[in-house]
Design a protein around this motif. Structure first.
Motif, PDB file in Angstrom:
ATOM      1  N   THR A  59       0.808  -1.221   0.000  1.00  0.00           N
ATOM      2  CA  THR A  59       0.000   0.000   0.000  1.00  0.00           C
ATOM      3  C   THR A  59       0.842   1.273   0.000  1.00  0.00           C
ATOM      4  O   THR A  59       0.325   2.353  -0.256  1.00  0.00           O
ATOM      5  N   GLY A  97       3.323   2.244  -1.997  1.00  0.00           N
ATOM      6  CA  GLY A  97       3.451   2.798  -3.333  1.00  0.00           C
ATOM      7  C   GLY A  97       4.893   2.878  -3.796  1.00  0.00           C
ATOM      8  O   GLY A  97       5.819   2.514  -3.073  1.00  0.00           O
ATOM      9  N   GLU A 125       7.000   5.361  -4.291  1.00  0.00           N
ATOM     10  CA  GLU A 125       7.913   6.267  -3.581  1.00  0.00           C
ATOM     11  C   GLU A 125       7.837   5.967  -2.087  1.00  0.00           C
ATOM     12  O   GLU A 125       6.880   6.349  -1.408  1.00  0.00           O
ATOM     13  N   TYR A 126       8.866   5.301  -1.580  1.00  0.00           N
ATOM     14  CA  TYR A 126       8.823   4.859  -0.186  1.00  0.00           C
ATOM     15  C   TYR A 126       8.690   6.026   0.783  1.00  0.00           C
ATOM     16  O   TYR A 126       7.993   5.925   1.797  1.00  0.00           O
ATOM     17  N   PRO A 140       4.459   8.087   0.807  1.00  0.00           N
ATOM     18  CA  PRO A 140       3.433   7.031   0.765  1.00  0.00           C
ATOM     19  C   PRO A 140       2.141   7.507   0.100  1.00  0.00           C
ATOM     20  O   PRO A 140       1.782   8.677   0.168  1.00  0.00           O
ATOM     21  N   SER A 141       1.461   6.566  -0.529  1.00  0.00           N
ATOM     22  CA  SER A 141       0.198   6.871  -1.182  1.00  0.00           C
ATOM     23  C   SER A 141      -0.877   7.174  -0.153  1.00  0.00           C
ATOM     24  O   SER A 141      -0.715   6.899   1.038  1.00  0.00           O
ATOM     25  N   LEU A 142      -1.988   7.718  -0.601  1.00  0.00           N
ATOM     26  CA  LEU A 142      -3.079   8.091   0.301  1.00  0.00           C
ATOM     27  C   LEU A 142      -3.657   6.877   1.013  1.00  0.00           C
ATOM     28  O   LEU A 142      -4.142   6.969   2.129  1.00  0.00           O
ATOM     29  N   ALA A 189      -1.959   4.298   1.997  1.00  0.00           N
ATOM     30  CA  ALA A 189      -0.870   3.563   2.654  1.00  0.00           C
ATOM     31  C   ALA A 189      -1.211   3.152   4.066  1.00  0.00           C
ATOM     32  O   ALA A 189      -1.807   3.920   4.826  1.00  0.00           O
ATOM     33  N   HIS A 231      -4.262  -6.731   0.935  1.00  0.00           N
ATOM     34  CA  HIS A 231      -2.893  -6.252   0.866  1.00  0.00           C
ATOM     35  C   HIS A 231      -1.966  -6.967   1.852  1.00  0.00           C
ATOM     36  O   HIS A 231      -2.391  -7.816   2.630  1.00  0.00           O
TER      37      HIS A 231
END
Length: 397
Positions: free
Chosen positions: A273, A275, A277-278, A281-283, A285, A292
């Motif tokens: 979750t 994404g 780019e560590y 984080p995505s929304l 995450a 997941h």
């Protein structure tokens, strides 16, 4: 899925000759060394790691920002590198101390009654801070949650993990649960789920159970990387199982970590979750989900297969994967160490990490070995008492 059995790293190294003491020492020392090797490159990509270090990391390296580690973002103020362990090892050793106090199986209440006081009231040497401090002052927000919920919020320990960010925070220190249940992965899985309920929910809690099972399975005589993964697949649920299957299916096609780095990331990406780019984080995450999985455990198992169980190859693959690589290497190091004992771990790495971190890496293993032996005696007595009682209830057939 069908797992290919990888070549063992040494023809004269088998798991059948190892004692419980050797496996516990290998797992705990292996986890700490993996943690220390991964710490300085945590959060970066394989490409960034290679550019920064002029190639792949092959051992202990210094801080990413050199002498500016105290102020350079995004890591400051932690001295990650030079053989310093991180919070993965601090939490692992704290859980060992709880076992040393309780000297029996643990549950979520043991976290409230013993782990929380240890974290918030007993100063210890913190390598990354280069100072004596409370562990609470170093651990990440997901671990501080334990103290907030259990000490200040008086939450039911069995439910305290609900609402926390879902990450690898519980799985990263569950190796001791697998070790006290050595060769009994089903028991390790169940105990870890109970313990982790005070810390995590959803796939974060599930990963803790599966990691403990993996370590317990690695202690089984004749265990192989493939048999460990097979045990994990038999126990894991939902997205965690699917992610392990996807990553390990890909891993069986590789025998060197360099060529496996991108394929393993691509295999786990649909379940992760956080994404691409560590550090951004995505929304969605770290939110609960049955679909997941955390990234770290499947990748650790994948690197175990790629490395054929060899400690050095497995851990260096985990380190050079980047992203949350200190936790990946902690997990893979614990499993590889349990498979082959401390003799499989480069002695120079062990000494460097112990000296730099000012830790006796063998003391926790001695404590946990004693406790594991005591627990087996108790478990045997409890099992026999149950057999007697059940035989009386069932009567003659």
């Amino acid at each position: 899925m069908t797992l290919k059995t990888p070549e063992p790293f040494s023809a004269d190294t088998t798991t059948t000759t190892l004692t419980l003491d050797e496996r516990i020492t290998g797992a705990l020392v292996g986890a700490a060394v993996g943690d220390a090797l991964g710490g300085p490159v945590e959060g970066w990509t394989p490409e960034q790691i290679a550019e920064r270090h002029g190639g792949r990391v092959n051992g202990v390296v210094g801080p990413w920002h050199g002498d500016e580690w105290r102020t350079a973002r995004p890591i400051a103020p932690y001295h990650k590198g030079d053989g310093h362990v991180t919070d993965d090892t601090l939490m692992t050793h704290a859980l060992v101390r709880v076992y040393g106090t309780v000297r029996d199986h643990l549950d979520a209440y043991a976290v409230a009654d013993h782990l929380v006081p240890d974290l918030m009231s007993r100063p210890r040497w913190i390598p990354e801070l280069e100072a004596e401090a409370l562990p609470l002052q170093r651990i990440f927000l997901a671990e501080k949650w334990i103290v907030t919920r259990l000490h200040y919020g008086h939450a039911d320990p069995r439910e305290a993990g609900s609402g926390n960010i879902v990450n690898c925070g519980a799985a990263m220190y569950m190796a001791p649960v697998g070790l006290v249940n050595a060769a009994h992965p089903e028991a390790a899985y169940a105990e870890a789920l109970d313990v982790a309920g005070a810390h995590q929910s959803s796939y974060g809690r599930e990963a803790a159970g599966v990691l403990a099972a993996a370590v317990a399975a690695a202690c089984t005589p004749d265990a192989t990387p493939s048999s460990v993964v097979g045990t994990c697949l038999a126990l894991a649920k939902d997205g965690t199982r699917a992610a392990i299957e996807a990553v390990c299916d890909v891993a069986t096609g590789y025998s060197d970590f360099e060529s496996a780095l991108v394929p393993l990331r691509e295999a786990v990406a649909p379940f992760d979750t956080v994404g691409p780019e560590y550090r951004a984080p995505s929304l969605g995450a770290r939110r609960p989900s049955r679909l997941h999985s955390i990234e770290e455990l499947p990748v650790a198992l994948g690197m175990l297969l790629v490395g054929g169980g060899d400690y050095r190859r497995t851990v260096l693959g985990s380190v050079n994967y980047g992203r949350d690589c200190d936790s990946i290497a902690t997990m893979s190091g614990a499993i590889a160490g349990a498979l082959h004992g401390e003799r499989a771990i480069p002695a120079a790495w062990v000494k460097t990490v112990a000296d730099a971190s000012r830790l006796d890496l063998h003391a926790p293993a001695r404590v946990l070995t004693e406790v594991a032996r005591e627990m087996f005696v108790r478990d045997t007595a409890r099992r026999r008492a149950h057999e007697t009682a059940f035989a009386t209830l069932a009567g003659p057939r």
